[in-house]
Design a protein around this motif. Structure first.
Motif, PDB file in Angstrom:
ATOM      1  N   ALA A 237       0.813  -1.221   0.000  1.00 26.46           N
ATOM      2  CA  ALA A 237       0.000   0.000   0.000  1.00 26.46           C
ATOM      3  C   ALA A 237       0.847   1.272   0.000  1.00 26.46           C
ATOM      4  CB  ALA A 237      -0.945   0.008   1.197  1.00 26.46           C
ATOM      5  N   LYS A 238       1.998   1.248   0.695  1.00 25.68           N
ATOM      6  CA  LYS A 238       2.843   2.443   0.719  1.00 25.68           C
ATOM      7  C   LYS A 238       3.346   2.782  -0.680  1.00 25.68           C
ATOM      8  CE  LYS A 238       5.786   1.246   3.888  1.00 25.68           C
ATOM      9  NZ  LYS A 238       6.974   1.298   4.755  1.00 25.68           N
ATOM     10  N   GLY A 239       3.670   1.744  -1.449  1.00 27.38           N
ATOM     11  CA  GLY A 239       4.131   1.985  -2.812  1.00 27.38           C
ATOM     12  C   GLY A 239       3.055   2.630  -3.665  1.00 27.38           C
ATOM     13  N   TYR A 240       1.831   2.154  -3.532  1.00 23.94           N
ATOM     14  CA  TYR A 240       0.722   2.751  -4.269  1.00 23.94           C
ATOM     15  C   TYR A 240       0.525   4.206  -3.836  1.00 23.94           C
ATOM     16  CZ  TYR A 240      -4.011   3.465  -6.061  1.00 23.94           C
ATOM     17  OH  TYR A 240      -5.111   3.966  -6.721  1.00 23.94           O
ATOM     18  N   ALA A 241       0.610   4.463  -2.535  1.00 28.96           N
ATOM     19  CA  ALA A 241       0.449   5.828  -2.029  1.00 28.96           C
ATOM     20  C   ALA A 241       1.544   6.744  -2.556  1.00 28.96           C
ATOM     21  CB  ALA A 241       0.451   5.818  -0.505  1.00 28.96           C
ATOM     22  N   ALA A 242       2.771   6.233  -2.647  1.00 26.56           N
ATOM     23  CA  ALA A 242       3.876   7.050  -3.170  1.00 26.56           C
ATOM     24  C   ALA A 242       3.629   7.429  -4.626  1.00 26.56           C
ATOM     25  CB  ALA A 242       5.194   6.286  -3.038  1.00 26.56           C
ATOM     26  N   ASP A 243       3.182   6.479  -5.431  1.00 30.23           N
ATOM     27  CA  ASP A 243       2.876   6.775  -6.831  1.00 30.23           C
ATOM     28  C   ASP A 243       1.772   7.824  -6.948  1.00 30.23           C
ATOM     29  OD1 ASP A 243       4.739   5.010  -7.875  1.00 30.23           O
ATOM     30  OD2 ASP A 243       3.312   3.372  -8.117  1.00 30.23           O
ATOM     31  N   GLU A 244       0.745   7.682  -6.128  1.00 33.83           N
ATOM     32  CA  GLU A 244      -0.371   8.623  -6.186  1.00 33.83           C
ATOM     33  C   GLU A 244       0.046  10.017  -5.721  1.00 33.83           C
ATOM     34  OE1 GLU A 244      -4.019   8.099  -7.137  1.00 33.83           O
ATOM     35  OE2 GLU A 244      -2.487   7.090  -8.334  1.00 33.83           O
ATOM     36  N   ALA A 245       0.873  10.079  -4.683  1.00 36.48           N
ATOM     37  CA  ALA A 245       1.368  11.381  -4.212  1.00 36.48           C
ATOM     38  C   ALA A 245       2.190  12.063  -5.298  1.00 36.48           C
ATOM     39  CB  ALA A 245       2.196  11.198  -2.947  1.00 36.48           C
ATOM     40  N   ALA A 246       3.063  11.299  -5.955  1.00 37.79           N
ATOM     41  CA  ALA A 246       3.893  11.866  -7.024  1.00 37.79           C
ATOM     42  C   ALA A 246       3.032  12.349  -8.186  1.00 37.79           C
ATOM     43  CB  ALA A 246       4.899  10.823  -7.495  1.00 37.79           C
ATOM     44  N   ARG A 247       2.004  11.592  -8.527  1.00 40.03           N
ATOM     45  CA  ARG A 247       1.111  11.996  -9.615  1.00 40.03           C
ATOM     46  C   ARG A 247       0.475  13.347  -9.327  1.00 40.03           C
ATOM     47  NH1 ARG A 247      -4.220  11.815 -10.274  1.00 40.03           N
ATOM     48  NH2 ARG A 247      -4.592  10.538  -8.397  1.00 40.03           N
ATOM     49  N   LEU A 248       0.044  13.541  -8.097  1.00 37.45           N
ATOM     50  CA  LEU A 248      -0.603  14.800  -7.741  1.00 37.45           C
ATOM     51  C   LEU A 248       0.392  15.956  -7.692  1.00 37.45           C
ATOM     52  CD1 LEU A 248      -3.101  13.452  -5.105  1.00 37.45           C
ATOM     53  CD2 LEU A 248      -3.685  14.532  -7.282  1.00 37.45           C
ATOM     54  N   LEU A 249       1.615  15.684  -7.262  1.00 37.88           N
ATOM     55  CA  LEU A 249       2.632  16.736  -7.296  1.00 37.88           C
ATOM     56  C   LEU A 249       2.850  17.229  -8.724  1.00 37.88           C
ATOM     57  CD1 LEU A 249       5.369  15.315  -4.861  1.00 37.88           C
ATOM     58  CD2 LEU A 249       3.686  17.097  -4.377  1.00 37.88           C
ATOM     59  N   VAL A 250       2.967  16.289  -9.663  1.00 38.08           N
ATOM     60  CA  VAL A 250       3.173  16.658 -11.064  1.00 38.08           C
ATOM     61  C   VAL A 250       1.976  17.441 -11.594  1.00 38.08           C
ATOM     62  CG1 VAL A 250       3.443  15.737 -13.400  1.00 38.08           C
ATOM     63  CG2 VAL A 250       4.765  14.757 -11.519  1.00 38.08           C
ATOM     64  N   GLU A 251       0.765  17.027 -11.203  1.00 39.12           N
ATOM     65  CA  GLU A 251      -0.432  17.758 -11.636  1.00 39.12           C
ATOM     66  C   GLU A 251      -0.440  19.188 -11.125  1.00 39.12           C
ATOM     67  OE1 GLU A 251      -4.004  15.698 -10.647  1.00 39.12           O
ATOM     68  OE2 GLU A 251      -3.601  14.013 -12.008  1.00 39.12           O
ATOM     69  N   HIS A 252       0.252  19.437 -10.016  1.00 44.27           N
ATOM     70  CA  HIS A 252       0.346  20.789  -9.460  1.00 44.27           C
ATOM     71  C   HIS A 252       1.597  21.523  -9.936  1.00 44.27           C
ATOM     72  CE1 HIS A 252      -2.875  19.410  -6.801  1.00 44.27           C
ATOM     73  NE2 HIS A 252      -3.069  20.661  -6.471  1.00 44.27           N
ATOM     74  N   GLY A 253       2.225  21.031 -10.977  1.00 49.39           N
ATOM     75  CA  GLY A 253       3.344  21.732 -11.593  1.00 49.39           C
ATOM     76  C   GLY A 253       4.715  21.412 -11.036  1.00 49.39           C
ATOM     77  N   VAL A 254       4.802  20.466 -10.113  1.00 50.70           N
ATOM     78  CA  VAL A 254       6.104  20.110  -9.524  1.00 50.70           C
ATOM     79  C   VAL A 254       6.865  19.224 -10.500  1.00 50.70           C
ATOM     80  CG1 VAL A 254       7.239  18.889  -7.634  1.00 50.70           C
ATOM     81  CG2 VAL A 254       5.210  20.295  -7.190  1.00 50.70           C
ATOM     82  N   ARG A 255       8.142  19.521 -10.693  1.00 52.24           N
ATOM     83  CA  ARG A 255       8.968  18.751 -11.616  1.00 52.24           C
ATOM     84  C   ARG A 255      10.235  18.197 -10.961  1.00 52.24           C
ATOM     85  NH1 ARG A 255       4.868  18.909 -13.521  1.00 52.24           N
ATOM     86  NH2 ARG A 255       4.157  19.620 -15.568  1.00 52.24           N
ATOM     87  N   SER A 256      10.446  18.539  -9.692  1.00 54.98           N
ATOM     88  CA  SER A 256      11.646  18.063  -8.997  1.00 54.98           C
ATOM     89  C   SER A 256      11.296  17.848  -7.524  1.00 54.98           C
ATOM     90  CB  SER A 256      12.784  19.086  -9.127  1.00 54.98           C
ATOM     91  OG  SER A 256      13.954  18.633  -8.494  1.00 54.98           O
TER      92      SER A 256
END
Length: 340
Positions: free
Chosen positions: A175-194
């Motif tokens: 579950a932590k791995g899935y949560a990490a992927d989802e968190a990263a997806r949302l960061l990118v959607e908010h314009g984060v690139r690094s």
């Protein structure tokens, strides 16, 4: 059983940030962390930190915890477990997807990874307040409740049914791995690139460092205190997840028992490995496979990884060897006790 120095390790991977000078104006990195999913979850943004990005990412992690935690009586997984042997339970698309993936890894590993190991995890209690060593009779009885083949999924209704009363689903190794992927997806959607998403050692890099160079990721020395790393790899936009017996364990009458349980014996896994890391794009996959790799041991684990596209592995053995899959990134060994 191999003895390990007494310590508490929350983060199994140490991130080594070695930034070079850059002609562009540097934005000071910002970090936020919360206790979720039974560990410290930290997100660090290096280019355009915004409160909205942090809020969205942590809210998503919290949502996943509320659906999948074995330790919340109101979670969907808790409801599935309570209904074991009685009825199927409708769950969210998130939970259904994670359970489906867990069963795929169980099938792939011939049960070395098994999400129904929860009944044994609860009996041992390793990592909790009252760890114990179940007696042989108890373990033999509980092994009868471990079996991924008896998890019944209904794709159309998105329901989960455990065939036998007393079975326990535990998604703690995925579950932590899935949560990490989802968190990263949302960061990118908010314009984060690094950025770096670090959920208790499940590390996912978003893009590259702000100067365009690769991230330098250190893998924990499995025989040293937290913060000591034994080797460094360079990665971008990739996840690295490590599993090892040093993460959670307890000592009873001079014997050390760790938290990665053998699904065929009911006791902690015993083999040559003291650490197993997976490198792949998906933290979801890396999380489950790192546990699988450790459970399978170096020979069977390496054979499994070599048959998977885009998945690499790095393992430490008790005699100081470092074993890497054929496509693993270059390794810089920083501790002379280890060798290729």
């Amino acid at each position: 059983m191999r003895q390990f120095r007494q310590r508490i390790t929350i983060v199994a991977i140490i991130i080594v940030f070695l930034f070079t000078s850059c002609s562009k104006k540097r934005v000071d990195p910002q970090s936020q962390s919360f206790l979720m999913l039974g560990t410290v979850c930290r997100i660090t943004i290096y280019d355009t930190p915004t409160d909205a990005a942090f809020r969205a990412a942590f809210a998503r992690i919290k949502e996943i915890e509320e659906h999948m935690s074995l330790h919340l009586s109101t979670s969907e997984i808790a409801r599935v477990n309570s209904a074991a042997g009685k009825e199927a339970v409708a769950v969210s698309s998130d939970t259904f997807l994670v359970v489906k993936k867990a069963l795929e890894i169980a099938r792939l590993s011939s049960g070395a990874f098994d999400p129904t190991v929860g009944v044994l995890v609860q009996a041992w209690g390793i990592g909790g307040d009252s760890p114990r060593r179940p007696d042989d009779e108890e373990i033999a009885r509980l092994l009868g409740l471990v079996g991924w083949q008896r998890v019944v999924l209904d794709e159309e209704q998105e329901t989960i049914f455990l065939a036998d009363e007393g079975m326990v689903l535990d998604l703690g190794a995925i579950a932590k791995g899935y949560a990490a992927d989802e968190a990263a997806r949302l960061l990118v959607e908010h314009g984060v690139r690094s950025a770096i998403v670090n959920l208790g050692g499940n590390v996912l890099t978003v893009g590259r460092k702000v100067d365009g160079s690769l991230w330098k990721i250190g893998i924990q020395d499995p025989e040293s205190e937290r913060g000591a790393y034994a080797l460094i790899v360079e990665l971008d936009d990739t996840s690295l997840v490590t599993s090892g017996p040093y993460e959670r364990f307890f000592v009873l009458e001079g014997e050390t028992y760790h938290h990665i349980l053998d699904t065929t014996t009911g006791y902690p896994v015993e083999n040559e490995l003291i650490s197993a890391s997976i490198i792949t794009k998906s933290s979801f996959l890396a999380d489950a496979l790192s546990t699988t790799l450790f459970a399978l041991g170096p020979q069977r684990g390496l054979a499994l990884v070599e048959g998977l596209d885009g998945v690499e592995a790095i393992m430490f053995t008790a005699d100081g060897r470092i074993i890497a899959s054929s496509g693993a990134p270059p390794i810089t060994i920083t501790d002379e006790r280890y060798h290729r």
